[in-house]
Design an enzyme around this catalytic site. Structure first.
Site, mmCIF file in Angstrom:
data_model
loop_
_atom_site.group_PDB
_atom_site.id
_atom_site.type_symbol
_atom_site.label_atom_id
_atom_site.label_comp_id
_atom_site.label_asym_id
_atom_site.label_seq_id
_atom_site.Cartn_x
_atom_site.Cartn_y
_atom_site.Cartn_z
ATOM 1 C CB CYS A 99 -47.979 124.216 2.616
ATOM 2 S SG CYS A 99 -47.922 122.683 1.695
ATOM 3 C CG HIS A 100 -52.786 126.310 5.850
ATOM 4 N ND1 HIS A 100 -53.269 125.456 4.880
ATOM 5 C CD2 HIS A 100 -53.674 127.333 5.933
ATOM 6 C CE1 HIS A 100 -54.403 125.942 4.398
ATOM 7 N NE2 HIS A 100 -54.666 127.071 5.016
ATOM 8 C CG MET A 131 -48.196 118.948 1.071
ATOM 9 S SD MET A 131 -47.845 117.867 -0.336
ATOM 10 C CE MET A 131 -46.428 118.677 -1.047
ATOM 11 C CD GLU A 132 -46.564 120.298 6.455
ATOM 12 O OE1 GLU A 132 -46.862 121.492 6.275
ATOM 13 O OE2 GLU A 132 -47.319 119.362 6.095
ATOM 14 C CG ASP A 157 -24.425 118.307 -0.644
ATOM 15 O OD1 ASP A 157 -23.761 118.664 -1.637
ATOM 16 O OD2 ASP A 157 -24.262 118.780 0.496
#
Length: 156
Positions: free
Chosen positions: A74-75, A111-112, A126
């Site tokens: 990824c950039h 992807m982000e 969590d």
């Protein structure tokens, strides 16, 4: 078959230097399935660690900004905006997460958006694990992508 991330059999980052800058938008979703009692504890602010949605939103935003540090090809991107929406869905006994990421750049933000949803889901896990160890994270997927060469809208 030509692979875009391989040259001479070695992994490479795709060169996006010649691409046009366009507005890129991606939307991803996912779910954290949990017991109905856990959803009620979230709604009534009874989770011992505090409000999981507030912490998950911040975690999702941070994940979107750091995606290039997690996914090797990824950039790094100058993200304009990240929006994380988290809601309780009692009918499916889950919490739904939606991330929308936007930038003006030469490569997409899919992807982000997926990273934002994934890390937000992990954060909810969590925050709630003390009251529900049976939670399941799932259904993480790209729902929409706009900008660049092609647009995409999921059919399901």
């Amino acid at each position: 078959m030509d692979f875009t991330h391989y040259t001479d059999g070695k992994p490479v980052m795709v060169d996006v230097g010649g691409k046009q800058v366009t507005t890129r938008i991606a939307r991803a979703t996912g779910c954290v399935y949990m017991q109905k009692e856990t959803i009620e504890k979230i709604r009534n602010n009874l989770i011992p660690k505090g409000n999981p949605f507030d912490v998950a939103r911040v975690a999702g935003i941070l994940a979107a900004k750091k995606t290039h540090e997690l996914i090797p090809m990824c950039h790094p991107l100058m993200i304009n905006h990240v929006d994380i929406a988290i809601t309780c869905d009692s009918s499916h006994s889950c919490v739904t997460i939606e991330a929308i990421v936007r930038c003006d750049g030469k490569t997409g933000v899919e992807m982000e958006a997926l990273s934002a949803v994934s890390v937000a889901a992990l954060t909810i896990y969590d925050m709630c694990k003390a009251v529900d160890k049976q939670m399941v994270i799932g259904d993480i997927r790209l729902v929409e992508k706009r900008g660049g060469k092609s647009d995409f809208i999921a059919t399901k």
